[in-house]
Design an enzyme around this catalytic site. Structure first.
Site, PDB file in Angstrom:
ATOM      1  N   THR A 245      -6.476  11.356  -4.395  1.00  0.00           N
ATOM      2  CA  THR A 245      -6.379  11.118  -2.954  1.00  0.00           C
ATOM      3  C   THR A 245      -5.660  12.284  -2.277  1.00  0.00           C
ATOM      4  OG1 THR A 245      -6.280   8.745  -3.341  1.00  0.00           O
ATOM      5  CG2 THR A 245      -5.568   9.510  -1.188  1.00  0.00           C
TER       6      THR A 245
ATOM      7  N   GLU B 199       0.840  -1.212   0.000  1.00  0.00           N
ATOM      8  CA  GLU B 199       0.000   0.000   0.000  1.00  0.00           C
ATOM      9  C   GLU B 199       0.874   1.261   0.000  1.00  0.00           C
ATOM     10  OE1 GLU B 199      -2.908   0.040  -0.744  1.00  0.00           O
ATOM     11  OE2 GLU B 199      -4.335   0.833   0.702  1.00  0.00           O
TER      12      GLU B 199
END
Lengths: 317, 317
Positions: free
Chosen positions: A191, A138
């Site tokens: 994001t 991630e």
């Protein structure tokens, strides 16, 4: 020695996830039953410890094939390193959901990769260590090793990240009739933008309201109290700011709630949105009205209906 | 008609309470088994609806005997009004804990009063309505109708005030072996001061940490996970500020945790403090070292050991 049949090839599915979950900003997430990504690993017992990505489908050519740049590649490499396994591995990734959509796409690939490693090599790695590996995947995809997508994708159900220092993950129960409607509109929200617009200071009063709602939500999950769950799915800290990045957000939310959804919020940092509903029928009932809202403003999109996943990753073959 | 024996006099005990509970600032509270206040009501069926306070003991003469100024008086009067009962009532109050100590003293009297009314007149009033009446008693004593002491005193156990508008109270489960050590040092902290020094703005990051800990605490109560409970009993928003009003706070907390307490925090707005422990033995073990800390700085005080109350108010006779 394990009695399990030793396989040289394995395919694992890991689910899409909804992070934040209204009042659970940065601490809560849950997994869907579908969609999700599939990662296939081929073991080559050559003692060389090489990792290679042989193919990626469903990404429109956007994901890197270099192992060190790819979330699944990073996860597999770290798994081999941490377990001292010297086999080589060939990775094939089938993306089955949009990228950068707030549905935990990179997390699904990272979790599918580490779960496939564990299924293939059977090293008996504790879930918390698998989680740390997926978090490194991630980090490669998102810049930070956040856990609010990888944790639910790996553990299944609802997960709480109580703390990062040290990492403390709690698997929460999921009421059986809890269904999610996930709405992925064809708009883009970076994001980084979604994070940058957040206020760095909030009022103590709002922080108290948020803690009250989080406490109510956790209680509702344990007691299967759908009404309390509904009353608790409110976010006073983040939604009021982030929703401005998502077209027709208020109208979508109003429509979902008017048609019987328990709650409605932004999935991750958006632009995807989620509704939680009691039962499949109730979930399916809101799909058409939500599609109409999107149609009316000329936004295309995809809507998924799914029971909240109880299982985490699944070995497919 | 109720089959119960109609009494004309009744005595009810309601417990001391710990509000806030570390990460649960303004939303959580729990009740002790002792100490607590006793309120005795004498019914006089004269059709006049008069309320009178005949005596108060244990308050050092500090509490008002005027019905409209007294937390128990206000509660009884409101109960009669809301139920349309025309009997007169004589109130006698036995305070059994210090006033203004952060132990929920006024809440105990208000709750004992309303619970005694319900036991005496048997009007079948729902708990939430009894709570609203007790909150009005609290308003008289504290200036605001907060519920984080009256709710646990009335419901017993742990309570969550999820919201005030509308009032939403959730009774939480209590792990059986949960014991509380309540420390009441002989120092004074004015509730108003304790509230005024709070920062009105907090960082989003701290708000997230607080929500994580609250979620962990609620999960721990349901799952009886004492270790998770211990890890979750942390308050990053209020304790760092309020503790400066309480002498030797850090030393007391360190001593309690070093000797096995699960967590330590300020009870209400102080100056009382609480420790939560697993089992009576563990609770009793910290009493002596805590007393020594107080002794060393010449502060007298009283320390109570009590199982977390599961019952709320109790009819004594």
């Amino acid at each position: 020695m394990s009695d399990k049949e030793i396989k040289n090839k394995i395919k694992v599915f890991a689910p899409a996830t909804v992070a934040n979950v209204s009042c659970g900003f940065d601490i809560l997430g849950f997994a869907l039953s579908n969609p999700g990504d599939e990662v296939t690993l081929q073991r080559i017992p050559d003692g060389k410890g090489n990792v290679n990505i042989s193919g990626i489908s469903g990404d429109g050519g956007r994901l890197p094939k270099e192992v060190d740049e790819n979330t699944a590649g990073v996860a597999v490499k770290l798994y081999l390193k941490n377990t001292g396994i010297s086999d080589s591995v060939e990775i094939s990734i089938a993306k089955q959901m949009p990228l950068g959509s707030g549905m935990g796409s990179s997390a699904a690939s990272a979790v599918a990769a580490v779960a496939a490693c564990e299924a293939l090599f059977d090293a008996g790695m504790p879930l918390i260590d698998q989680l740390k590996i997926a978090m490194e995947g991630e980090r490669k995809a998102c810049g930070t090793a956040h856990a609010d997508n990888v944790a639910p994708a790996l553990y299944g159900g609802f997960t709480l990240i109580r703390s990062y220092q040290p990492l403390d993950v709690v698997r929460l129960p999921v009421p059986e009739k809890l269904y999610c409607v996930l709405i992925n509109p064809d708009v883009e929200v970076r994001t980084q933008s979604a994070r940058e617009i957040l206020k760095q200071k909030v009022s103590l009063q709002d922080a108290v309201i948020q803690t009250g709602n989080v406490a109510g939500l956790i209680s509702a999950l344990y007691s299967e109290d759908y009404e309390l769950l509904s009353r608790s799915l409110q976010d006073v800290l983040v939604e009021p700011i982030r929703k401005i990045l998502i077209p027709v957000y208020d109208k979508m939310k109003y429509t979902a709630l008017e048609n019987g959804a328990l709650g409605y919020g932004i999935s991750g940092s958006g632009p995807s949105m989620f509704a939680l509903c009691e039962g499949r029928e109730s979930a399916e009932k809101i799909v058409k009205p939500l599609n109409e809202v999107l149609d009316n403003v000329g936004i295309s999109g995809k809507i998924y209906v799914s029971q909240v996943n109880q299982d985490g990753p699944v070995v497919k073959e």
